[in-house]
Scaffold this motif. Structure first.
Motif, PDB file in Angstrom:
ATOM      1  N   TYR A  60       0.991  -1.392   0.168  1.00 16.23           N
ATOM      2  CA  TYR A  60       0.331   0.185  -0.197  1.00 16.23           C
ATOM      3  C   TYR A  60       0.850   1.009   0.017  1.00 16.23           C
ATOM      4  O   TYR A  60       0.433   2.114   0.185  1.00 16.23           O
ATOM      5  CB  TYR A  60      -1.169   0.151   1.178  1.00 16.23           C
ATOM      6  N   HIS A  61       2.088   1.356   0.148  1.00 17.39           N
ATOM      7  CA  HIS A  61       2.937   2.605  -0.099  1.00 17.39           C
ATOM      8  C   HIS A  61       2.952   3.463   1.206  1.00 17.39           C
ATOM      9  O   HIS A  61       2.020   4.514   0.833  1.00 17.39           O
ATOM     10  CB  HIS A  61       3.215   3.323  -1.647  1.00 17.39           C
ATOM     11  N   ALA A  62       2.406   2.993   1.832  1.00 17.75           N
ATOM     12  CA  ALA A  62       2.069   3.754   3.887  1.00 17.75           C
ATOM     13  C   ALA A  62       3.275   3.325   4.364  1.00 17.75           C
ATOM     14  O   ALA A  62       3.811   3.002   5.183  1.00 17.75           O
ATOM     15  CB  ALA A  62       1.448   2.607   4.290  1.00 17.75           C
ATOM     16  N   PRO A  63       3.684   5.131   4.341  1.00 19.20           N
ATOM     17  CA  PRO A  63       5.647   5.419   5.162  1.00 19.20           C
ATOM     18  C   PRO A  63       4.528   5.265   7.077  1.00 19.20           C
ATOM     19  O   PRO A  63       3.999   5.913   6.728  1.00 19.20           O
ATOM     20  CB  PRO A  63       5.355   6.915   5.069  1.00 19.20           C
ATOM     21  N   PHE A  64       5.505   5.427   7.105  1.00 20.39           N
ATOM     22  CA  PHE A  64       5.907   4.872   8.252  1.00 20.39           C
ATOM     23  C   PHE A  64       4.439   4.304   9.306  1.00 20.39           C
ATOM     24  O   PHE A  64       4.057   4.450  10.178  1.00 20.39           O
ATOM     25  CB  PHE A  64       5.872   5.899   9.350  1.00 20.39           C
ATOM     26  N   CYS A  65       3.823   3.050   8.433  1.00 20.46           N
ATOM     27  CA  CYS A  65       2.386   2.581   8.704  1.00 20.46           C
ATOM     28  C   CYS A  65       3.173   1.391   9.536  1.00 20.46           C
ATOM     29  O   CYS A  65       2.368  -0.284   9.669  1.00 20.46           O
ATOM     30  CB  CYS A  65       1.517   1.962   7.807  1.00 20.46           C
ATOM     31  N   SER A  66       4.036   0.950  10.608  1.00 26.61           N
ATOM     32  CA  SER A  66       4.459  -0.038  11.597  1.00 26.61           C
ATOM     33  C   SER A  66       4.929   0.502  13.034  1.00 26.61           C
ATOM     34  O   SER A  66       4.054   1.443  13.251  1.00 26.61           O
ATOM     35  CB  SER A  66       5.891  -0.861  11.227  1.00 26.61           C
ATOM     36  N   LYS A  68       6.613  -0.948  15.025  1.00 24.51           N
ATOM     37  CA  LYS A  68       8.174  -1.372  15.185  1.00 24.51           C
ATOM     38  C   LYS A  68       8.631  -0.323  14.331  1.00 24.51           C
ATOM     39  O   LYS A  68       8.706  -0.196  13.190  1.00 24.51           O
ATOM     40  CB  LYS A  68       8.377  -3.310  14.174  1.00 24.51           C
ATOM     41  N   GLY A  69      10.293  -0.828  14.915  1.00 20.33           N
ATOM     42  CA  GLY A  69      11.519  -0.419  14.064  1.00 20.33           C
ATOM     43  C   GLY A  69      10.678   1.162  14.510  1.00 20.33           C
ATOM     44  O   GLY A  69      10.841   1.831  15.383  1.00 20.33           O
ATOM     45  N   CYS A  70      11.875   1.922  14.021  1.00 19.93           N
ATOM     46  CA  CYS A  70      11.229   3.357  13.862  1.00 19.93           C
ATOM     47  C   CYS A  70      10.511   3.892  13.675  1.00 19.93           C
ATOM     48  O   CYS A  70      10.263   5.114  14.107  1.00 19.93           O
ATOM     49  CB  CYS A  70      12.532   4.473  12.882  1.00 19.93           C
ATOM     50  N   SER A  71       9.517   3.249  12.885  1.00 20.62           N
ATOM     51  CA  SER A  71       8.104   3.678  12.837  1.00 20.62           C
ATOM     52  C   SER A  71       7.264   3.502  14.140  1.00 20.62           C
ATOM     53  O   SER A  71       6.636   4.508  14.505  1.00 20.62           O
ATOM     54  CB  SER A  71       7.476   3.448  11.472  1.00 20.62           C
ATOM     55  N   GLY A  72       7.241   2.580  14.774  1.00 21.76           N
ATOM     56  CA  GLY A  72       7.155   2.188  15.900  1.00 21.76           C
ATOM     57  C   GLY A  72       7.795   3.644  16.814  1.00 21.76           C
ATOM     58  O   GLY A  72       6.669   4.169  17.625  1.00 21.76           O
ATOM     59  N   TRP A  73       8.966   3.492  16.868  1.00 22.15           N
ATOM     60  CA  TRP A  73       9.506   4.500  17.634  1.00 22.15           C
ATOM     61  C   TRP A  73       8.653   6.565  17.661  1.00 22.15           C
ATOM     62  O   TRP A  73       8.102   7.113  18.913  1.00 22.15           O
ATOM     63  CB  TRP A  73      10.784   4.694  17.724  1.00 22.15           C
ATOM     64  N   LEU A  74       8.212   6.498  15.501  1.00 24.65           N
ATOM     65  CA  LEU A  74       7.511   8.085  15.566  1.00 24.65           C
ATOM     66  C   LEU A  74       7.098   7.638  15.847  1.00 24.65           C
ATOM     67  O   LEU A  74       5.801   8.594  16.433  1.00 24.65           O
ATOM     68  CB  LEU A  74       7.658   8.324  14.349  1.00 24.65           C
ATOM     69  N   GLY A 135      10.757  21.913   5.458  1.00 19.86           N
ATOM     70  CA  GLY A 135      11.378  21.692   6.652  1.00 19.86           C
ATOM     71  C   GLY A 135      12.424  20.285   6.424  1.00 19.86           C
ATOM     72  O   GLY A 135      11.952  19.917   5.841  1.00 19.86           O
ATOM     73  N   HIS A 136      13.500  20.073   7.153  1.00 21.43           N
ATOM     74  CA  HIS A 136      14.023  19.232   6.708  1.00 21.43           C
ATOM     75  C   HIS A 136      14.734  18.628   7.860  1.00 21.43           C
ATOM     76  O   HIS A 136      15.440  19.799   9.187  1.00 21.43           O
ATOM     77  CB  HIS A 136      15.421  19.668   5.645  1.00 21.43           C
ATOM     78  N   VAL A 137      14.108  17.693   8.475  1.00 19.13           N
ATOM     79  CA  VAL A 137      14.734  16.609   9.772  1.00 19.13           C
ATOM     80  C   VAL A 137      15.086  15.499   9.401  1.00 19.13           C
ATOM     81  O   VAL A 137      15.221  15.078   8.336  1.00 19.13           O
ATOM     82  CB  VAL A 137      13.512  16.432  10.838  1.00 19.13           C
ATOM     83  N   PRO A 138      15.759  14.974  10.329  1.00 15.13           N
ATOM     84  CA  PRO A 138      16.817  13.886  10.082  1.00 15.13           C
ATOM     85  C   PRO A 138      16.412  12.606  10.355  1.00 15.13           C
ATOM     86  O   PRO A 138      15.299  12.566  11.073  1.00 15.13           O
ATOM     87  CB  PRO A 138      17.970  13.602  11.504  1.00 15.13           C
ATOM     88  N   HIS A 139      16.167  11.609   9.572  1.00 13.70           N
ATOM     89  CA  HIS A 139      15.738  10.851   8.965  1.00 13.70           C
ATOM     90  C   HIS A 139      14.935  10.161  10.828  1.00 13.70           C
ATOM     91  O   HIS A 139      16.109   9.704  11.827  1.00 13.70           O
ATOM     92  CB  HIS A 139      16.019   9.337   8.512  1.00 13.70           C
ATOM     93  N   PRO A 140      13.655   9.629  10.922  1.00 12.63           N
ATOM     94  CA  PRO A 140      13.071   9.258  12.039  1.00 12.63           C
ATOM     95  C   PRO A 140      14.546   7.778  12.799  1.00 12.63           C
ATOM     96  O   PRO A 140      14.734   7.579  14.231  1.00 12.63           O
ATOM     97  CB  PRO A 140      12.111   8.475  11.844  1.00 12.63           C
ATOM     98  N   GLN A 141      15.317   7.070  12.098  1.00 13.00           N
ATOM     99  CA  GLN A 141      16.074   6.115  11.950  1.00 13.00           C
ATOM    100  C   GLN A 141      17.543   6.643  12.813  1.00 13.00           C
ATOM    101  O   GLN A 141      17.784   6.370  13.289  1.00 13.00           O
ATOM    102  CB  GLN A 141      16.527   5.194  10.931  1.00 13.00           C
TER     103      GLN A 141
END
Length: 167
Positions: A60-66, A68-74, A135-141
Motif C-alpha cells: 500500500y506504499h504506507a509510510p511509517f505504518c508499523s 515496530k522499529g523507527c516507525s513504532g518509535w515515531l 522543513g528538513h529533519v533527520p530520518h527517524p531511524q
C-alpha cells in the motif's frame, strides 16, 4: 494433546499506537489518497519519507505504518504529543518498485500548509522535483539510534505548527 498459545495481550500504549496506524490507513482510503497514507486534503502537513523498509510486505506504499522499529518509535512520539493524524499526510519519495514518486503532483493537489522531509533522500527528491519550501529533519531511524534522549525536531515543529492551525 496440542495446546494453543494464548493470544498476547497488547499494552494500552501498544494498542494506541496500533489504533494510530490504522487511523492513518483509513484516512488515506476515506480521502482517496492515490498513494501514501493519512489525510489527503488541502492544508495538511505533508510528511515525506524515503521508502518503506520492506517494500515486498507493504503493497500500500504506507509510510511509517508499523508499530515496530523507527516507525513504532515515531508513532509513539506522535501519540505522546497528541499530534492528530487528521492534520497529516504521509508519502514516501521512492515507490516500492524503486521509482521516484511524483511528489510535485501530490503537493500541487493538496496544497499543504507545510512540508517536512524526513531524511536526506526525501530532501533531495523534493528539491529535484522543484519543491523548495520545506522543513528538513533527520530520518527517524537516525534520531532513534543516535539521539533518542533528545527531543525529535519533527515533533517539536509539528506541535508548534499545528497549534497555529484552526481545528
Amino acid at each position: 494433546m496440542e495446546t494453543s498459545k494464548p493470544e498476547k495481550q497488547l499494552s494500552p500504549k501498544d494498542e494506541s499506537i496500533r489504533a494510530r496506524v490504522l487511523k492513518r490507513f483509513r484516512l488515506g482510503l476515506k480521502t482517496n489518497a492515490p498513494i501514501g497514507a493519512g489525510s489527503y486534503t488541502n492544508g495538511v502537513v505533508m510528511l515525506v519519507g524515503e521508502q518503506v523498509s520492506h517494500p515486498d510486505e507493504n503493497k500500500y506504499h504506507a509510510p511509517f505504518c508499523s508499530t515496530k522499529g523507527c516507525s513504532g518509535w515515531l508513532n509513539t512520539l506522535l501519540e505522546e504529543a497528541a499530534i492528530p493524524e487528521e492534520k497529516l499526510f504521509w508519502i514516501n519519495a521512492i515507490d516500492n518498485d524503486g521509482t521516484e514518486v511524483n511528489l510535485r503532483q501530490i503537493y500541487d493537489t493538496i496544497e499543504p500548509c507545510t512540508v517536512f522531509a524526513l531524511g536526506n533522500v526525501a530532501r533531495d527528491q523534493l528539491r529535484k522535483q522543484g519543491i523548495t519550501s520545506f522543513g528538513h529533519v533527520p530520518h527517524p531511524q537516525y534520531w532513534k539510534r543516535f539521539k533518542s534522549k533528545q527531543p525529535y525536531p519533527l515533533i517539536v515543529a509539528l506541535t508548534g505548527i499545528l497549534s497555529m492551525i484552526p481545528k
